[in-house]
Enzyme design. Structure first.
Site, PDB file in Angstrom:
ATOM      1  N   LYS A 156     -46.617 -28.383 -12.760  1.00 47.22           N
ATOM      2  CA  LYS A 156     -47.602 -28.822 -11.775  1.00 47.22           C
ATOM      3  C   LYS A 156     -48.463 -29.911 -12.402  1.00 47.22           C
ATOM      4  CE  LYS A 156     -50.934 -27.375  -8.414  1.00 47.22           C
ATOM      5  NZ  LYS A 156     -50.486 -28.514  -7.589  1.00 47.22           N
ATOM      6  N   ALA A 174     -52.172 -29.219   1.161  1.00 47.04           N
ATOM      7  CA  ALA A 174     -53.309 -29.885   0.525  1.00 47.04           C
ATOM      8  C   ALA A 174     -53.883 -28.903  -0.484  1.00 47.04           C
ATOM      9  CB  ALA A 174     -54.355 -30.295   1.552  1.00 47.04           C
ATOM     10  N   LEU A 209     -54.429 -30.643  -6.025  1.00 45.87           N
ATOM     11  CA  LEU A 209     -54.206 -30.858  -7.448  1.00 45.87           C
ATOM     12  C   LEU A 209     -54.978 -29.864  -8.324  1.00 45.87           C
ATOM     13  CD1 LEU A 209     -54.246 -34.775  -7.387  1.00 45.87           C
ATOM     14  CD2 LEU A 209     -52.230 -33.348  -7.738  1.00 45.87           C
ATOM     15  N   CYS A 244     -50.294 -38.773  -5.045  1.00 46.42           N
ATOM     16  CA  CYS A 244     -50.692 -37.610  -4.250  1.00 46.42           C
ATOM     17  C   CYS A 244     -51.501 -38.060  -3.028  1.00 46.42           C
ATOM     18  CB  CYS A 244     -51.535 -36.639  -5.076  1.00 46.42           C
ATOM     19  SG  CYS A 244     -52.039 -35.211  -4.095  1.00 46.42           S
ATOM     20  N   GLY A 290     -40.362 -31.439   3.191  1.00 53.56           N
ATOM     21  CA  GLY A 290     -39.309 -30.692   3.867  1.00 53.56           C
ATOM     22  C   GLY A 290     -38.459 -31.603   4.734  1.00 53.56           C
ATOM     23  N   GLY A 340     -37.135 -35.234  -1.729  1.00 55.87           N
ATOM     24  CA  GLY A 340     -37.755 -35.280  -0.409  1.00 55.87           C
ATOM     25  C   GLY A 340     -36.872 -34.622   0.629  1.00 55.87           C
ATOM     26  N   GLY A 341     -37.147 -33.373   0.933  1.00 54.74           N
ATOM     27  CA  GLY A 341     -36.467 -32.686   2.026  1.00 54.74           C
ATOM     28  C   GLY A 341     -35.035 -32.271   1.770  1.00 54.74           C
ATOM     29  N   GLY A 362     -38.116 -29.201  -3.735  1.00 53.66           N
ATOM     30  CA  GLY A 362     -39.468 -28.650  -3.685  1.00 53.66           C
ATOM     31  C   GLY A 362     -39.588 -27.645  -2.559  1.00 53.66           C
TER      32      GLY A 362
END
Lengths: 309, 243
Positions: free
Chosen positions: A45, A70, A73, A132, A221, A247-248, A269
Site C-alpha cells: 500500500k 476514497a 492514502l 491518486c 473494476g 485496470g479492471g 486489484g
C-alpha cells in the site's frame, strides 16, 4: 505447457500477474498470501513520509459496475512501512515473487524522503504513486496530469534511488503519451498504468448525499477496463518501457488484452473483491488455455500485437 | 455482488442494555448466518461493523464507547439506519451440546447462534460476562430464547464472581459441550483457545478489528494473513495461536 514467467525491467517474475497497490497491501502476511496464490509480484500500500489516518468510512463501495474508493492514502508512514517491507521481502523470497514498494508525497521533497526510507528495506521495485485521485482537496491536482510535474518527481526519485523505478500514471491525464514520454526521459525504468479513474461519485438517494465520506473516489473494476487497455496501448506506442497493465482485469482474456496492448505484466486489484486470492490461479489457468487455443507459445510473442507491428 | 449496497431501514424499537449500550431493533429482515455482520452507516457521521444480533427483524447490539455508538443509541423509533451486508463468514454448529462464551458486547455475536441451536432442539449454555451487573448485555434476549444463562461479573454484583472464562471453565474441564463458541476481548479468546485445546474440544471464535471496506479489499482488518472481514470474523480458535 506455456511458460508464463516474465522479465520486468530485468527482474524475473514467476507469473505475469501483479497485486496492485491498495489491495491487501498493508502487511507482509497478506502480500505473501497473494504471492502463494500466483502473483508474480506484489505491491505494498502506498506510503508517505509521515503517517496518515486517511478518510473516515464509508471508504470503499461496490456500486454495481466495479468499486469506488476514497481510503485517502491511509498508511503508517515510511519509517514504519520500512519494517513491514523488510518482513514482506523475507516472506516473499522463498516464493520467488518480487516486491514493489509504493510511495507518494505532497511534494517532490516528500517523495524523495519517503523513497530513501523505503529503499532501505531492499524492495525489487519502487513505484511512484503520482496519480491518486481521491486526495485532491488536500494535494491539488495529481503530478500525473502534467508531463513536467511527473518528470520532476521521477527525476528526483531516480537521483535518490539506484534500484528500479516504476511510475504509476493516471487515466485522467489529458495527454497520457506526453506524460509517459516525460517520465521515460526522466529515468523511469517502467510504467504502471493505470491508477483509478475519476474521481467519481455515488449518491444514496434516501440519504440525499454522497455515500463516500470523502464524497468522491477513484473508480476501478470492470468500468475502468476498456479505458485502461486504451491507456496501455497509447503508452506502449509512445515509449519503449515495460508496462504493468492494470485496470479492471478479471479474466485471462482481459489479461491477454493488456499484453496485446503492450503490457509486460498485468495488475489485479478490484478483482480480489469477492473471489479473494483464488483470482490469481483462475486467471493464470484461463490465460494458459487461451494461449494454447490461439497457438501462442509465450507472452513475449504477442506483446503489443494489437499495434500491428 | 449487490450485497454491498446500503439498505435504508427504520428503527422499530430501542432496547437499553443497562449502562453498556442499546439494541436497535429495525423494521426489516436480513437473512444471515450467526456471526455475520453488517456495516452500519449514519450519513454524515460514520460507518462501522456491527454483528447481526438477530436477522428477523434485523437487530444490532451497540456498546456505547464513542461518538458513533452514542449516535446510534440516540436513534429513535422511526429514524433511519443504513446497513450493507450480511458480510463475512459466521459460526457453524457442530454436535448438539453448545457452550457459548460472551465477554461484554461479544455476546451479541452469539445470540443468533443460540436461536438456531435452540430451533434444532440442541442444548445451549450461554455464559455471559461483564464488569458489573449494569454492564450485562442481552441476558433478556437469551432468557427469551430459553437458553440456560450463566451470568458472571468481575465485581460479583450479579451471578458468578469472576470472569466469563472462569465461569466457563467448569463446563469445559468437565467436557460438557461438544463445541465451544466465543466472542469477547482477545485475551479471553486466547485463554479459551488454550483451555479448549487442552480439553480436546473444538472452538470457534469471532474476532474484532477496525474495518474500512468490510469487503476483503483494503486489508486493514488483517490478523496474520487472514482478513477478519472476509475470511472471518469467525475462525477456528487455532488462528489465535499463529497470530
Amino acid at each position: 505447457m506455456v511458460d508464463l514467467a516474465v522479465d520486468l525491467c530485468g527482474a524475473r517474475l514467476p507469473s505475469p500477474l501483479v497485486l496492485a497497490s491498495g489491495v491487501w497491501g498493508c502487511c507482509a502476511e497478506t502480500l505473501a498470501r497473494a504471492a502463494r496464490a500466483g502473483a508474480g509480484a506484489v505491491t505494498s500500500k502506498s506510503c508517505s513520509l509521515h503517517p496518515r489516518q486517511g478518510h473516515p468510512n464509508p471508504t470503499v463501495l461496490d456500486w454495481g459496475g466495479g468499486l469506488i474508493n476514497a481510503v485517502g492514502l491511509a498508511n503508517p508512514g515510511a519509517a514504519e512501512e520500512r519494517a513491514i517491507l523488510r518482513q514482506a521481502k523475507a516472506e516473499l523470497a522463498p516464493l520467488g515473487a518480487a516486491l514493489i514498494a509504493s510511495v507518494f508525497g505532497h511534494s517532490v521533497a516528500d517523495f524523495v524522503a519517503a523513497v530513501a526510507l523505503v529503499a532501505e528495506a531492499g524492495p525489487d521495485f519502487i513505484e511512484l504513486n503520482i496519480s491518486c485521485p481521491n486526495v485532491e482537496d488536500e494535494f491539488g491536482k495529481p503530478f500525473a496530469l502534467d508531463p513536467a510535474a511527473a518528470a520532476q518527481v521521477t527525476a528526483a526519485a531516480r537521483a535518490a534511488y539506484g534500484g528500479r523505478v516504476l511510475v504509476k500514471l493516471s487515466p485522467n491525464a489529458p495527454d497520457l503519451a506526453a506524460v509517459a514520454r516525460a517520465v521515460a526521459d526522466a529515468g523511469a525504468d517502467g510504467i504502471t498504468a493505470v491508477n483509478t479513474l475519476g474521481p467519481g461519485m455515488v449518491i444514496d438517494v434516501r440519504a440525499r448525499r454522497p455515500v463516500l465520506a470523502n464524497r468522491a473516489g477513484g473508480v476501478s473494476g470492470a468500468a475502468l477496463r476498456p479505458i485502461a487497455v486504451r491507456c496501455v496501448y497509447d503508452i506502449a506506442a509512445a515509449v519503449d518501457l515495460p508496462i504493468i497493465g492494470t485496470g479492471g482485469v478479471s479474466s485471462g482474456e482481459d489479461a491477454l488484452q493488456m499484453v496485446m496492448a503492450g503490457a509486460t505484466a498485468v495488475g489485479l486489484g478490484s478483482a480480489l473483491y469477492g473471489e479473494g486470492e483464488a483470482v490469481f490461479g483462475r486467471i493464470l489457468g484461463e490465460l494458459e488455455a487461451l494461449m494454447a487455443e490461439e497457438g501462442i507459445a509465450s507472452l513475449e510473442e504477442i506483446r503489443g500485437a494489437a499495434h500491428g507491428r | 455482488m449487490g450485497d454491498s449496497t446500503h439498505r435504508a431501514l427504520r428503527v422499530a424499537r430501542v432496547v437499553r442494555e443497562g449502562d453498556a449500550g442499546c439494541t436497535l431493533v429495525l423494521d426489516g429482515a436480513l437473512p444471515a448466518e450467526p456471526g455475520q455482520f453488517v456495516m452500519a452507516w449514519l450519513p454524515g457521521v460514520e460507518e462501522r461493523p456491527y454483528t447481526i444480533m438477530d436477522d428477523d427483524p434485523l437487530s444490532l447490539t451497540v456498546a456505547e464507547v464513542g461518538p458513533f455508538s452514542r449516535a446510534l443509541c440516540a436513534r429513535q423509533p422511526g429514524d433511519r439506519l443504513w446497513v450493507r451486508g450480511p458480510l463475512g463468514h459466521g459460526f457453524a454448529l457442530a454436535g448438539s451440546r453448545h457452550l457459548l462464551v460472551g465477554g461484554g458486547s461479544g455476546i451479541a455475536s452469539l445470540t443468533l447462534l443460540a436461536e438456531r441451536a435452540m430451533a434444532r432442539g440442541d442444548q445451549v449454555i450461554a455464559v455471559i460476562g461483564a464488569r458489573t451487573a449494569g454492564q450485562l448485555m442481552l441476558d433478556w434476549r437469551l432468557a427469551e430464547l430459553g437458553a440456560q444463562v450463566i451470568v458472571a461479573t468481575d465485581d460479583g454484583s450479579r451471578g458468578y464472581h469472576g470472569t466469563a472464562l472462569a465461569a466457563a471453565r467448569a463446563y469445559i474441564d468437565g467436557r460438557w459441550p461438544e463445541a465451544v463458541y466465543a466472542c469477547g476481548p482477545e485475551g479471553m479468546l486466547r485463554a479459551l483457545a488454550g483451555a479448549t485445546e487442552a480439553a480436546g474440544l473444538p472452538c470457534q471464535v469471532s474476532l474484532e478489528r477496525t474495518m474500512r471496506c468490510g469487503l476483503g479489499v483494503c486489508g486493514n482488518c488483517h490478523c496474520g494473513d487472514r482478513l477478519v472481514c472476509r475470511d472471518g470474523p469467525v475462525f477456528e480458535a487455532a488462528v489465535l495461536r499463529g497470530a
